[in-house]
Design a protein around this motif. Structure first.
Motif, short mmCIF file in Angstrom:
data_model
loop_
_atom_site.label_atom_id
_atom_site.label_comp_id
_atom_site.label_asym_id
_atom_site.label_seq_id
_atom_site.Cartn_x
_atom_site.Cartn_y
_atom_site.Cartn_z
N GLU A 1 -10.65 -4.20 -39.96
CA GLU A 1 -11.31 -3.00 -40.46
C GLU A 1 -12.09 -2.28 -39.36
N ASP A 2 -12.69 -3.05 -38.45
CA ASP A 2 -13.47 -2.46 -37.36
C ASP A 2 -12.60 -2.01 -36.19
N GLY A 3 -11.32 -2.36 -36.18
CA GLY A 3 -10.43 -1.98 -35.10
C GLY A 3 -10.61 -2.84 -33.85
N VAL A 4 -10.95 -4.10 -34.02
CA VAL A 4 -11.21 -5.00 -32.89
C VAL A 4 -9.89 -5.35 -32.21
N THR B 1 -13.35 2.04 -28.35
CA THR B 1 -14.46 2.90 -27.93
C THR B 1 -15.81 2.21 -27.90
N HIS B 2 -15.93 1.03 -28.49
CA HIS B 2 -17.24 0.38 -28.62
C HIS B 2 -17.17 -1.12 -28.34
N LEU B 3 -18.32 -1.66 -27.96
CA LEU B 3 -18.54 -3.09 -27.89
C LEU B 3 -19.38 -3.46 -29.10
N LEU B 4 -18.93 -4.44 -29.87
CA LEU B 4 -19.68 -4.92 -31.02
C LEU B 4 -20.27 -6.27 -30.66
N TRP C 1 -23.47 -1.89 -32.26
CA TRP C 1 -22.36 -1.15 -31.67
C TRP C 1 -22.86 -0.44 -30.42
N PHE C 2 -22.17 -0.65 -29.28
CA PHE C 2 -22.51 0.00 -28.03
C PHE C 2 -21.30 0.80 -27.56
N PRO C 3 -21.45 2.10 -27.25
CA PRO C 3 -20.32 2.85 -26.67
C PRO C 3 -19.96 2.25 -25.31
N LYS D 1 -9.79 -6.06 -19.95
CA LYS D 1 -9.54 -5.09 -21.02
C LYS D 1 -10.77 -4.21 -21.24
N PHE D 2 -11.95 -4.81 -21.20
CA PHE D 2 -13.20 -4.07 -21.35
C PHE D 2 -13.32 -2.98 -20.29
N ASN D 3 -13.11 -3.37 -19.03
CA ASN D 3 -13.25 -2.41 -17.93
C ASN D 3 -12.17 -1.32 -17.98
#
Length: 145
Positions: A37-40, A52-55, A64-66, A118-120
């Motif tokens: 649901e959150d698109g993880v 678009t975000h780090l949860l 949630w952090f952009p 992947k994060f970077n």
């Protein structure tokens, strides 16, 4: 006297194990549904990554952090006074750093590296992340830009 397990003893041993396995399955399914649901895309410990975000955390109280302005590093270290290595993931931000560590294993090390890359890439640090910082893994037909 010949010891035999009666059906009652077998039930006492098996039923709690079945209950724990069922609970673990239900919790895992709930987490997977929430992630969907959150698109993880990827997770490491309690850090979850969307496009678009780090949860940080899970459930309704997750922060949630952009991704803009954030960067991730993954390292393996041996803490002083311990004989076991640890895997560290550090999310660097202008305000405060988010740090997570797990005991070293091939799996946790690979998961940490994959999460940081992947994060970077999603945060816009594509050239350094694709090369691994030192050019390792760069194909010869890729430009070094």
């Amino acid at each position: 006297m010949d010891p035999k397990l009666s059906p009652a003893w077998i039930g006492v041993l098996i039923v709690p194990m079945l209950i724990m396995m069922t609970m673990a399955y239900v919790v895992e399914r709930r987490q997977r549904r929430r992630d969907h649901e959150d698109g993880v895309l990827l997770s490491f410990d309690d850090l979850r990554l969307t496009r678009t975000h780090l949860l940080v955390g899970s459930g309704p109280d997750a922060r949630w952090f952009p991704l803009g302005g954030l960067s991730a590093t993954a390292t393996t270290t041996a803490p002083p006074g311990h004989d076991a290595d640890e895997v560290h993931v550090i999310i660097e931000n202008a305000g405060c750093d988010i740090r997570r560590r797990l005991p070293y294993s091939y799996g946790s090390s690979g998961d940490a590296q994959m999460f940081a890359i992947k994060f970077n890439l999603l945060a816009g640090h594509s050239s350094a992340a694709a090369r691994g910082g030192d050019g390792v893994g760069l194909r010869t037909d890729q430009s070094a830009a």
